[in-house]
Design a protein around this motif. Structure first.
Motif, PDB file in Angstrom:
ATOM      1  N   PRO A  40       0.833  -1.212   0.000  1.00  0.00           N
ATOM      2  CA  PRO A  40       0.000   0.000   0.000  1.00  0.00           C
ATOM      3  C   PRO A  40       0.862   1.254   0.000  1.00  0.00           C
ATOM      4  CG  PRO A  40      -0.888  -1.601   1.527  1.00  0.00           C
ATOM      5  CD  PRO A  40       0.441  -2.149   1.068  1.00  0.00           C
ATOM      6  N   GLY A  41       0.459   2.219  -0.828  1.00  0.00           N
ATOM      7  CA  GLY A  41       1.230   3.438  -0.991  1.00  0.00           C
ATOM      8  C   GLY A  41       2.266   3.361  -2.085  1.00  0.00           C
ATOM      9  N   GLY A  42       2.484   2.183  -2.616  1.00  0.00           N
ATOM     10  CA  GLY A  42       3.484   1.992  -3.662  1.00  0.00           C
ATOM     11  C   GLY A  42       2.977   2.354  -5.041  1.00  0.00           C
ATOM     12  N   SER A  43       3.832   2.105  -6.036  1.00  0.00           N
ATOM     13  CA  SER A  43       3.533   2.463  -7.422  1.00  0.00           C
ATOM     14  C   SER A  43       3.807   1.300  -8.359  1.00  0.00           C
ATOM     15  CB  SER A  43       4.384   3.660  -7.860  1.00  0.00           C
ATOM     16  OG  SER A  43       4.121   4.803  -7.085  1.00  0.00           O
ATOM     17  N   LEU A  44       3.079   1.289  -9.450  1.00  0.00           N
ATOM     18  CA  LEU A  44       3.314   0.356 -10.552  1.00  0.00           C
ATOM     19  C   LEU A  44       3.030   1.084 -11.849  1.00  0.00           C
ATOM     20  CD1 LEU A  44       1.648  -3.042  -9.506  1.00  0.00           C
ATOM     21  CD2 LEU A  44       4.094  -2.616  -9.817  1.00  0.00           C
TER      22      LEU A  44
END
Length: 121
Positions: A14-18
């Motif tokens: 959670p809070g990450g990027s892709l």
């Protein structure tokens, strides 16, 4: 035929990027709108974002400010940059494109096979 191949999915906290990519290939004269949809387990497929050949973009409300759709017309590729990911973004993400076939100039609409995105700690 027109084929769409997605890539870039995976597991993220959670809070990450892709960043998802979708490349179109085949008998393509032109691609009009390209878009991203998603389908969470047990739910219907829903529209996420779309982009016209001229670069106009539209987003569903719950991804505005977090997701960005873009495209490279020379590569017949559409991207979805997903930031500030939430567990509720977990789904299989599909790309879609419509346009004209080369030669016949008949309309086409195509879907990719989907790429899974899991947001979990």
């Amino acid at each position: 035929q027109v084929h769409l191949v997605e890539s870039g999915g995976g597991l993220v906290q959670p809070g990450g990027s892709l960043r998802l990519s979708c490349a179109a290939s085949g008998s393509i004269y032109t691609i009009n709108t390209m878009g991203w949809y998603r389908q969470a387990p047990g739910k219907q497929r829903e529209w996420v974002a779309s982009i016209s050949s001229g670069g106009s973009t539209n987003y569903v409300d719950f991804v505005k400010g977090r997701f960005t759709i873009s495209r490279d017309n020379a590569k017949n590729t559409v991207y979805l940059q997903m930031n500030s990911l939430k567990p509720e973004d977990t789904a299989v993400y599909f790309c879609n494109a419509d346009g004209l076939y080369a030669g016949t100039l008949a309309d086409f609409g195509a879907w990719g096979q989907g790429t899974p995105v899991t947001v979990s700690s």
